[in-house]
Design a protein around this motif. Structure first.
Motif, short mmCIF file in Angstrom:
data_model
loop_
_atom_site.label_atom_id
_atom_site.label_comp_id
_atom_site.label_asym_id
_atom_site.label_seq_id
_atom_site.Cartn_x
_atom_site.Cartn_y
_atom_site.Cartn_z
N THR A 121 0.81 -1.21 0.00
CA THR A 121 0.00 0.00 0.00
C THR A 121 0.85 1.26 0.00
O THR A 121 1.96 1.28 0.52
N PHE A 122 0.30 2.28 -0.60
CA PHE A 122 0.88 3.62 -0.57
C PHE A 122 0.21 4.35 0.58
O PHE A 122 -0.97 4.69 0.50
N LEU A 123 0.93 4.57 1.67
CA LEU A 123 0.39 5.28 2.83
C LEU A 123 0.68 6.76 2.69
O LEU A 123 1.80 7.15 2.36
N ARG A 124 -0.33 7.57 2.96
CA ARG A 124 -0.19 9.02 2.88
C ARG A 124 -0.13 9.60 4.29
O ARG A 124 -0.94 9.25 5.14
N LYS A 125 0.82 10.48 4.51
CA LYS A 125 0.96 11.14 5.81
C LYS A 125 -0.11 12.23 5.92
O LYS A 125 -0.24 13.08 5.04
N ASP A 126 -0.90 12.17 6.99
CA ASP A 126 -1.94 13.16 7.24
C ASP A 126 -1.78 13.62 8.68
O ASP A 126 -2.24 12.95 9.61
N GLY A 127 -1.07 14.73 8.86
CA GLY A 127 -0.77 15.19 10.22
C GLY A 127 0.21 14.24 10.87
O GLY A 127 1.30 14.02 10.35
N GLN A 128 -0.21 13.63 11.97
CA GLN A 128 0.66 12.70 12.69
C GLN A 128 0.34 11.23 12.40
O GLN A 128 0.91 10.35 13.02
N VAL A 129 -0.58 10.97 11.46
CA VAL A 129 -0.99 9.59 11.19
C VAL A 129 -0.74 9.22 9.73
O VAL A 129 -0.65 10.09 8.86
N TRP A 130 -0.63 7.93 9.50
CA TRP A 130 -0.53 7.39 8.15
C TRP A 130 -1.91 6.91 7.73
O TRP A 130 -2.60 6.23 8.49
N VAL A 131 -2.31 7.26 6.51
CA VAL A 131 -3.64 6.95 6.01
C VAL A 131 -3.53 6.00 4.82
O VAL A 131 -2.76 6.24 3.89
N MET A 132 -4.32 4.96 4.87
CA MET A 132 -4.44 3.99 3.77
C MET A 132 -5.78 4.29 3.10
O MET A 132 -6.83 4.10 3.71
N GLU A 133 -5.74 4.80 1.88
CA GLU A 133 -6.96 5.21 1.19
C GLU A 133 -7.54 4.04 0.40
O GLU A 133 -6.84 3.41 -0.40
N ILE A 134 -8.81 3.77 0.65
CA ILE A 134 -9.52 2.69 -0.02
C ILE A 134 -10.74 3.31 -0.69
O ILE A 134 -11.69 3.71 -0.03
N GLY A 135 -10.71 3.42 -2.01
CA GLY A 135 -11.81 4.03 -2.74
C GLY A 135 -12.64 3.00 -3.49
O GLY A 135 -12.28 1.82 -3.55
N PRO A 136 -13.76 3.44 -4.08
CA PRO A 136 -14.60 2.51 -4.83
C PRO A 136 -13.89 1.96 -6.07
O PRO A 136 -14.20 0.88 -6.52
N CYS A 137 -12.94 2.70 -6.61
CA CYS A 137 -12.11 2.19 -7.71
C CYS A 137 -10.80 1.69 -7.12
O CYS A 137 -10.19 2.38 -6.31
N PRO A 138 -10.36 0.50 -7.49
CA PRO A 138 -9.14 -0.04 -6.89
C PRO A 138 -7.89 0.73 -7.28
O PRO A 138 -7.84 1.36 -8.34
N GLY A 139 -6.91 0.67 -6.42
CA GLY A 139 -5.63 1.32 -6.64
C GLY A 139 -5.07 1.85 -5.34
O GLY A 139 -5.80 1.96 -4.34
N MET A 140 -3.80 2.13 -5.31
CA MET A 140 -3.06 2.64 -4.15
C MET A 140 -2.91 1.59 -3.04
O MET A 140 -2.12 1.77 -2.15
N THR A 141 -3.67 0.52 -3.08
CA THR A 141 -3.56 -0.58 -2.12
C THR A 141 -3.81 -1.88 -2.87
O THR A 141 -4.79 -1.99 -3.61
N TYR A 142 -2.92 -2.84 -2.67
CA TYR A 142 -3.00 -4.12 -3.38
C TYR A 142 -3.00 -5.24 -2.36
O TYR A 142 -2.02 -5.45 -1.66
N SER A 143 -4.12 -5.94 -2.28
CA SER A 143 -4.24 -7.08 -1.39
C SER A 143 -3.55 -8.28 -2.04
O SER A 143 -3.68 -8.50 -3.24
N GLU A 144 -2.81 -9.03 -1.23
CA GLU A 144 -2.06 -10.19 -1.72
C GLU A 144 -1.25 -9.81 -2.97
O GLU A 144 -1.48 -10.34 -4.06
N PRO A 145 -0.31 -8.86 -2.84
CA PRO A 145 0.44 -8.38 -4.00
C PRO A 145 1.25 -9.49 -4.67
O PRO A 145 1.76 -10.39 -3.99
N SER A 146 1.33 -9.40 -5.98
CA SER A 146 2.10 -10.39 -6.74
C SER A 146 3.58 -10.02 -6.70
O SER A 146 3.96 -8.88 -6.41
N ASP A 147 4.43 -10.98 -7.04
CA ASP A 147 5.87 -10.71 -7.14
C ASP A 147 6.12 -9.65 -8.20
O ASP A 147 6.98 -8.78 -8.03
N ALA A 148 5.36 -9.69 -9.29
CA ALA A 148 5.52 -8.70 -10.37
C ALA A 148 5.19 -7.29 -9.87
O ALA A 148 5.89 -6.34 -10.23
#
Length: 159
Positions: A115-142
């Motif tokens: 996942t691409f975590l975005r810094k928001d103040g003092q916390v890291w945010v994992m954005e999950i939107g209705p369209c996939p991207g920025m986070t990959y569940s069970e990422p492939s080696d590729a």
């Protein structure tokens, strides 16, 4: 004549058919998006833990066309990306920011993520939107090789 006029009026007032069109997720495109952003991002590969029942449920049709997001506390344990690969330990609280657009909401599950975590103040945010991207569940080696190549300044071309 009156009947055809009424029919035309009702046809004009009919609700459009809504469909969500998303581009296929592409880790190189996501890397470019993060790299070009003014915000701070890190790439982490790790195990995500959170309460899955907290994910938004858009089965309630009264709320299905509202746009909103839900913040869910989570824990991510793994390693962040360095020039040598995923080598820097990363274990901390993160926020899942799950957004919705109409009846479509982002979704994910517990388990391994890249996942691409975005810094928001003092916390890291994992954005999950209705369209996939920025986070990959069970990422492939590729996918892992591609993001490492991008990070090292090597070939980084969206598919």
């Amino acid at each position: 004549m009156l009947r055809s006029g009424l029919f035309a009026a009702f046809a004009a007032l009919a609700q459009p058919s809504w469909a969500l069109s998303c581009m296929a997720p592409d880790i190189a495109r996501d890397y470019a998006r993060a790299a070009q952003s003014d915000q701070t991002y890190i790439v982490v590969r790790g195990e995500l833990h959170f309460e899955e029942s907290a994910l938004p449920n858009r089965m309630d049709q009264r709320q299905s066309w509202m746009r909103d997001s839900v913040e869910i506390p989570a824990w991510l344990a793994g390693r962040s990306l360095t020039r040598d690969g995923f080598t820097k330990p990363f274990e901390r609280d993160v926020i899942l920011r799950v957004s919705c657009l109409g009846p479509w909401c982002g979704a994910t599950t517990k388990g391994l993520h890249l996942t691409f975590l975005r810094k928001d103040g003092q916390v890291w945010v994992m954005e999950i939107g209705p369209c996939p991207g920025m986070t990959y569940s069970e990422p492939s080696d590729a996918q892992e090789r591609q993001v490492m190549s991008c990070f090292r300044g090597e070939t980084c071309v969206p598919e």
